[in-house]
Design an enzyme around this catalytic site. Structure first.
Site, PDB file in Angstrom:
ATOM      1  N   ARG A  68       0.849  -1.193   0.000  1.00 28.64           N
ATOM      2  CA  ARG A  68       0.000   0.000   0.000  1.00 28.64           C
ATOM      3  C   ARG A  68       0.881   1.238   0.000  1.00 28.64           C
ATOM      4  NH1 ARG A  68       1.072   2.433   4.542  1.00 28.64           N
ATOM      5  NH2 ARG A  68       1.383   1.258   6.466  1.00 28.64           N
ATOM      6  N   HIS A  75      -1.594  -0.987  13.820  1.00 28.74           N
ATOM      7  CA  HIS A  75      -2.938  -1.537  13.933  1.00 28.74           C
ATOM      8  C   HIS A  75      -3.015  -2.330  15.226  1.00 28.74           C
ATOM      9  CE1 HIS A  75      -3.907  -0.285   9.947  1.00 28.74           C
ATOM     10  NE2 HIS A  75      -3.127  -1.159   9.339  1.00 28.74           N
ATOM     11  N   ALA A 144      -5.859   7.010   9.797  1.00 27.58           N
ATOM     12  CA  ALA A 144      -4.834   6.853   8.761  1.00 27.58           C
ATOM     13  C   ALA A 144      -5.473   6.313   7.495  1.00 27.58           C
ATOM     14  CB  ALA A 144      -3.736   5.902   9.247  1.00 27.58           C
ATOM     15  N   CYS A 175       3.323   7.432  10.060  1.00 25.96           N
ATOM     16  CA  CYS A 175       3.267   8.073   8.743  1.00 25.96           C
ATOM     17  C   CYS A 175       4.417   9.051   8.520  1.00 25.96           C
ATOM     18  CB  CYS A 175       1.918   8.773   8.533  1.00 25.96           C
ATOM     19  SG  CYS A 175       0.516   7.646   8.631  1.00 25.96           S
TER      20      CYS A 175
END
Length: 211
Positions: A68, A75, A144, A175
């Site tokens: 991705r 997570h 996110a 990020c």
């Protein structure tokens, strides 16, 4: 037709990734409906295609490289992961617009809880100014976004913090952004459950993506 699936319990990352890829391929072949899949993962970190090694501060949880977009993210339980498998071939073939739609979907869902989620130029995700802390210049990320598109079908998607252990984000630079923190619905004083968020997402989906 868009299928909605809500999985109980905790779903392993590689299991979910394999299922997404198989479904996305079936959608591309015209053999399956589009799918919105809501679930939770065990504690883990994922590394997107732009992840930098220095942003992994402590590998306290398993780290999964992914294809991705984006960098490192966390997570874990208490975070609603929303995997979005939509046929962009039928929805305009506009990836930039699609990402905007994902952002808008989250913003409208958060508005159901009187949370002002906002975009920021150059910073992917949805941000909340922390006026509640008397810190007008502080902004925390609440959601996110990281997607991949293959054969004009999307997969991966969103991660919205309901009540995760925010300390778990400390093993990464989320990020790649060091100047701001992370928050959640509960951290903002909203006693919401995962089911409450699911309802808000369901209600706002058709406003953005149609029926």
């Amino acid at each position: 037709m868009v299928e909605w699936r809500i999985s109980d319990g905790i779903i392993g990352f590689r299991e979910a990734e394999a299922a997404q890829e198989a479904r996305a391929d079936a959608i591309a072949r015209g053999e399956a409906d589009e799918l919105i899949w809501l679930l939770e993962h065990p504690p883990l970190y994922t590394a997107g295609t732009s992840a930098r090694a220095e942003d992994l501060l402590e590998d306290r949880f398993p780290v999964y490289p992914t294809r991705r977009g984006g960098q490192y993210t966390y997570h874990g339980p208490g975070q609603r992961v929303v995997y979005v498998m939509l046929d962009l071939d039928q929805r305009g073939r506009d990836v930039r617009r699609f990402v905007w739609q994902l952002e808008e979907w989250v913003i409208r869902a958060l508005a159901a809880f009187n949370i002002d989620g906002e975009r920021r130029e150059g910073r992917v995700g949805i941000w909340v100014p922390r006026r509640d802390l008397g810190a007008p210049m502080r902004e925390d990320k609440i959601a996110a976004i990281g997607v991949r598109v293959r054969k004009w079908v999307s997969f991966h998607g969103l991660a919205i913090n309901v009540e995760p252990d925010l300390a778990h984000f400390g093993g990464i630079v989320p990020c790649g952004i060091r100047e701001h923190g992370v928050t959640s619905l509960v951290d903002l004083g909203i006693p919401a459950t995962m089911a409450d968020l699911d309802v808000a997402l369901d209600q706002s989906f058709s406003e953005i993506f149609g029926k």
